[in-house]
Enzyme design. Structure first.
Site, short mmCIF file in Angstrom:
data_model
loop_
_atom_site.label_atom_id
_atom_site.label_comp_id
_atom_site.label_asym_id
_atom_site.label_seq_id
_atom_site.Cartn_x
_atom_site.Cartn_y
_atom_site.Cartn_z
N GLU A 1 0.18 3.45 -3.24
CA GLU A 1 -1.21 3.87 -3.28
C GLU A 1 -1.57 4.87 -2.18
O GLU A 1 -2.33 5.81 -2.42
CB GLU A 1 -2.12 2.63 -3.17
N ASP A 2 -1.04 4.65 -0.98
CA ASP A 2 -1.52 5.41 0.17
C ASP A 2 -0.49 6.34 0.82
O ASP A 2 -0.79 6.93 1.87
CB ASP A 2 -2.05 4.45 1.24
N ASP B 1 0.80 -1.22 0.00
CA ASP B 1 0.00 0.00 0.00
C ASP B 1 0.84 1.28 0.00
O ASP B 1 0.28 2.37 0.09
CB ASP B 1 -0.93 0.02 1.21
#
Length: 176
Positions: A63-64, A60
């Protein structure tokens, strides 16, 4: 096989990148718990290859967080960065479209990316049963379970143990 030091380096990077983030669960647990659960899920089901294990810890980050694919490639190699990129949603797209793309792209993912994506879905459905976000009504949780099962259809054939684990967690949810 994975080098323990390299795995610890990935955990350290993920912990740093996610340091100010919280999960949506009732306890708002530290976000790093999720990538650790994903890598542990892979390990529990016999995955020992460095690429999916490192990618699971880092899955992640692009993405984050502000992490780039290039940063991951420099630190852990292009193969790990490529897997993380494969499982990364394009946040410039509307949420519904991102979810559709996960279903569409699941069968086309590399074996390593399928392992990471499958472990991620197992952990997410488990968390939705054990500690759902307080602001997610039953209908939203049920919709997530239906969607996750549709994604997993395209991931099957990669690891029987993980597939059984998904089925077991999914059976605990609001929709079977």
């Amino acid at each position: 096989m994975i080098d323990t030091g390299e795995l610890l380096s990935a955990i350290e990077l993920a912990a740093h990148k996610h340091r100010d983030q919280r999960r949506k669960d009732q306890d708002r647990s530290p976000y790093i718990n999720h990538p650790l659960a994903v890598v542990a899920m892979l390990w529990t089901h016999g995955v020992r290859d460095r690429v999916p294990l490192l990618a699971a810890v880092l899955h992640d980050t692009i993405e984050d967080t502000e992490t780039t694919r290039e940063e991951l490639a420099r630190a852990f190699g292009e193969e790990v960065a490529a897997v993380v990129a494969e499982v990364t949603d394009d946040k410039s797209l509307p949420k519904d479209r991102r979810k559709e793309l996960q279903i569409e792209h699941a069968p086309e993912l590399s074996t390593h990316a399928k392992l990471v994506k499958l472990a991620d879905k197992i952990c997410n459905v488990r968390d939705l049963v054990d500690s759902p976000p307080h602001d997610w009504p039953e209908e939203r949780r049920a919709a997530y379970f239906v969607w996750a099962a549709r994604v997993v259809v395209g991931l099957r054939g990669v690891n029987a143990g993980l597939e059984q684990a998904f089925d077991a967690q999914h059976a605990r949810g609001p929709v079977h």
